[in-house]
Write an enzyme that holds these catalytic residues in place. Sequence first.
Site, PDB file in Angstrom:
ATOM      1  N   LYS A  47     -41.610  -0.614 -12.292  1.00 32.28           N
ATOM      2  CA  LYS A  47     -40.159  -0.422 -12.193  1.00 32.28           C
ATOM      3  C   LYS A  47     -39.843   0.212 -10.843  1.00 32.28           C
ATOM      4  CE  LYS A  47     -36.493   1.828 -14.977  1.00 32.28           C
ATOM      5  NZ  LYS A  47     -36.250   2.519 -16.262  1.00 32.28           N
ATOM      6  N   SER A  73     -32.839   0.493 -19.340  1.00 29.71           N
ATOM      7  CA  SER A  73     -32.722   0.256 -17.919  1.00 29.71           C
ATOM      8  C   SER A  73     -33.919  -0.502 -17.327  1.00 29.71           C
ATOM      9  CB  SER A  73     -32.564   1.585 -17.186  1.00 29.71           C
ATOM     10  OG  SER A  73     -33.725   2.376 -17.332  1.00 29.71           O
ATOM     11  N   SER A  92     -35.146   3.228 -22.559  1.00 22.88           N
ATOM     12  CA  SER A  92     -35.189   2.224 -21.486  1.00 22.88           C
ATOM     13  C   SER A  92     -36.425   1.341 -21.436  1.00 22.88           C
ATOM     14  CB  SER A  92     -35.033   2.907 -20.138  1.00 22.88           C
ATOM     15  OG  SER A  92     -33.683   3.119 -19.896  1.00 22.88           O
TER      16      SER A  92
END
Length: 476
Positions: free
Chosen positions: A76, A151, A175
Amino acid sequence: MYQYQNLEQLHKDLKNGSISCTQLVQQYIQKIKEQQDLNVFLEVFEKSALEQAQQVDTDIQHNRFKPLSGLIVSIKDNLCYRGHECTASSKILKGFVSTYTSTAVQRLIDAGAIIIGRTNCDEFAMGSSNENSAYGVVKNPLNPEYVAGGSSGGSAASLAAHLCMAALGSDTGGSVRQPASFCGVVGLKPTYGCISRWGLIAYASSFDQIGTLTYNIDDASKILSVIAGPDEFDATCAEISVPNYFKELQELSSKKFKIAYFPEAIESDGLNPEIRTSLLNTFENLKKSGHSVEPVHFSLLKYLIPTYYVLTTAEASSNLSRYDGVRYGYRYHDAKDLEEMYKKTRSIGFGTEVKRRILLGTFVLSVGYYDAYYTKAQKVRRLLYNTIKEIFKNYDAILMPTTPSTAFKIGQKTDDPLKLYLEDIYTVLANIVGIPAISVPLGKSSENQMPFGVQVLTDSFEESKLFALAKIITKN
Ligand code: GLN
């Protein structure tokens, strides 16, 4: 093109020479380029990935096989990797190059994994749909009209589109688990303090935890054994001796579990009826196989979202104060004085959702409102902690939906932030209390064919139990 869905198969092929790690990396890079429309990767680390692959191939030639040799991993865009850009999907960090590598990423590399690139996410990990990225929305590979979740939307989508074999994300309130549920993969948020947060861009430090996204539970357990454990750079990282989770989960495979569920969560109006039915069927199947599944009342459910959003925004307002145009990334250059430079840098550099949360967090920490909001929320957090710990005195695990609904269409919920916050109803508990949770695929909606997951929660540092039960459920 090889599409590996588990580490075991990859290791067999690497060992018998049917594919080299370099070939593998080249294939994945090619595929990522072909799938650019999905907006999953913000950058492919072509050069360093091929260098790593070369090293793995040399190691294999010399019979040096490591636990994750050749595993293609995406990270990420909020995890630092030395010499590589890291922006938290924000304009304010555009062009920022990490000067050090996060502990989790370093441990992956040391174990032979290949870091293939960095994936899109909601700005500073704030969001549930990946629509808050400064670099555009991630499309769900299962149907590009739908969001991939957030997210860590890019992380989940990178797996659903077969652009890597595992992904690292971060989970502050769901997330990792929510996008895993939306994309039909496995998402793990370990116990707070299980994995070092060194090199993870902070959102809400007492909630943040790095998590994994994988195709299966075995791979999640193998990766966790590599990246978990104490780290001198993170004082909140627990002094545990890391077990061989994969071995332990196998040892627990015939255990009969005592499972609790919250009727309040299952009966909630907002829950998609198909998800409810599917969960109830799971409970029945578990009972038939000799596990016990019992309702436990949890009247505090309605306090989860307010507690989470008061505390995380407070922590975010403090954590994000460092982006002032002086030390990192973007700076507004035409200011007449220092104050204007700060203001313009932050006004232009941050997106709407991040600014909303900084303002909310600053408000709940302000002198006049501190006790009414921040102190109160801390007390509720303690109450929640005590309540959940009490439950774990009698039960091995709690089962819950991961999300109230399946993935929604891009743009469908952008007008009302509160609607999006409610998406987190089932996931934030694990972060508020610090316990581990995993989302595993459970079914598909007959309406839109999109997948949904079920969540298993256990007491702190009981990840082996978590894996074992999750595996039993996916087989049920
Ligand atoms: N959706 C939640 C939020 O918007 C969770 C975010 C996260 O876990 N990073 O805050």
